[in-house]
Design an enzyme around this catalytic site. Structure first.
Site, mmCIF file in Angstrom:
data_model
loop_
_atom_site.group_PDB
_atom_site.id
_atom_site.type_symbol
_atom_site.label_atom_id
_atom_site.label_comp_id
_atom_site.label_asym_id
_atom_site.label_seq_id
_atom_site.Cartn_x
_atom_site.Cartn_y
_atom_site.Cartn_z
ATOM 1 N N GLN A 78 0.834 -1.197 0.000
ATOM 2 C CA GLN A 78 0.000 0.000 0.000
ATOM 3 C C GLN A 78 0.869 1.247 0.000
ATOM 4 O O GLN A 78 1.232 1.767 1.046
ATOM 5 C CB GLN A 78 -0.953 0.005 1.191
ATOM 6 C CG GLN A 78 -1.972 1.115 1.076
ATOM 7 C CD GLN A 78 -3.109 0.975 2.045
ATOM 8 O OE1 GLN A 78 -3.215 0.010 2.790
ATOM 9 N NE2 GLN A 78 -3.971 1.954 2.051
ATOM 10 N N PHE A 79 1.203 1.715 -1.205
ATOM 11 C CA PHE A 79 2.064 2.885 -1.338
ATOM 12 C C PHE A 79 1.420 4.144 -0.755
ATOM 13 O O PHE A 79 2.114 5.085 -0.379
ATOM 14 C CB PHE A 79 2.457 3.117 -2.805
ATOM 15 C CG PHE A 79 1.359 3.682 -3.664
ATOM 16 C CD1 PHE A 79 1.240 5.050 -3.846
ATOM 17 C CD2 PHE A 79 0.453 2.848 -4.293
ATOM 18 C CE1 PHE A 79 0.237 5.576 -4.649
ATOM 19 C CE2 PHE A 79 -0.547 3.352 -5.097
ATOM 20 C CZ PHE A 79 -0.660 4.726 -5.270
ATOM 21 N N THR A 80 0.098 4.163 -0.603
ATOM 22 C CA THR A 80 -0.576 5.356 -0.092
ATOM 23 C C THR A 80 -0.261 5.632 1.379
ATOM 24 O O THR A 80 -0.593 6.701 1.892
ATOM 25 C CB THR A 80 -2.101 5.257 -0.283
ATOM 26 O OG1 THR A 80 -2.594 4.110 0.411
ATOM 27 C CG2 THR A 80 -2.456 5.175 -1.764
#
Length: 150
Positions: A78-80
Site C-alpha cells: 500500500q504505497f498510499t
C-alpha cells in the site's frame, strides 16, 4: 517502511473479482515502502510483527504473539501509506518507493515473515488494484514505522 497491522478474525484480498488470498485468525499487514528503506528495515519490522503480543491469553489479556495462537498473516502492499498532504488536497506520493525498488523489498519482506512464522504468508499482488475485506478483531490496529522505532 510503514505497516498498518490489524488483528483480524479473517481477511481476504481480491483482484478483478477473483479471490487472490485469504486468512483466518491472524494479522492483516498493509505495507508501504519508502525510497530510503533497506533489508535491515524489513528485518526489524518482520521480527516486531512476529513478536507482537496482541492476541488474548486465557485471562483475556493481550499476551500472546501470532505463533502462540497459530495465526496467519496476509500482507498487502500500500504505497498510499506515504501520502504527503501538506500542500493542497491532492496527496503526493513522492516518498513512496518506485516499483523497481519496492518490489524486491516487498518480496524479501514476505520471505522473512514466512521464515519467521514457519508457514506461508498470504499476499496481494504488488501494484494491482485490490479489494481488501476483513473483520478487525478488537479492534486492534498498530502502526509501525522503521524510521520512528517507538
Amino acid at each position: 517502511m510503514r505497516a498498518v497491522i490489524q488483528r483480524v478474525s479473517w481477511a481476504s484480498v481480491s483482484i478483478d473479482g477473483n479471490l487472490k488470498s485469504s486468512t483466518g485468525q491472524g494479522l492483516l499487514v498493509l505495507l508501504g515502502l519508502e525510497t530510503m528503506d533497506t533489508r535491515e528495515d524489513a528485518d526489524w519490522l518482520c521480527k516486531k510483527i512476529i513478536q507482537l503480543r496482541i492476541f488474548s491469553d486465557d485471562a483475556g489479556l493481550m499476551n500472546r504473539d501470532i505463533q502462540e495462537v497459530g495465526g496467519e498473516i496476509l500482507v498487502v502492499s500500500q504505497f498510499t501509506l506515504y501520502a504527503s498532504y501538506k500542500k493542497g488536497n491532492r496527496p503526493s506520493f513522492i516518498r513512496a518507493a518506485r516499483p523497481e525498488q519496492a518490489t524486491p523489498l516487498y518480496e524479501y519482506t514476505i520471505l522473512q515473515l514466512t521464515e519467521l512464522l514457519g508457514k506461508p504468508v498470504a499476499t496481494g499482488t504488488f501494484g494491482a488494484d485490490m479489494k481488501v475485506a476483513l473483520v478487525n478483531d478488537g479492534p486492534v490496529t498498530i502502526i509501525m514505522d522503521t524510521q520512528n522505532k517507538e
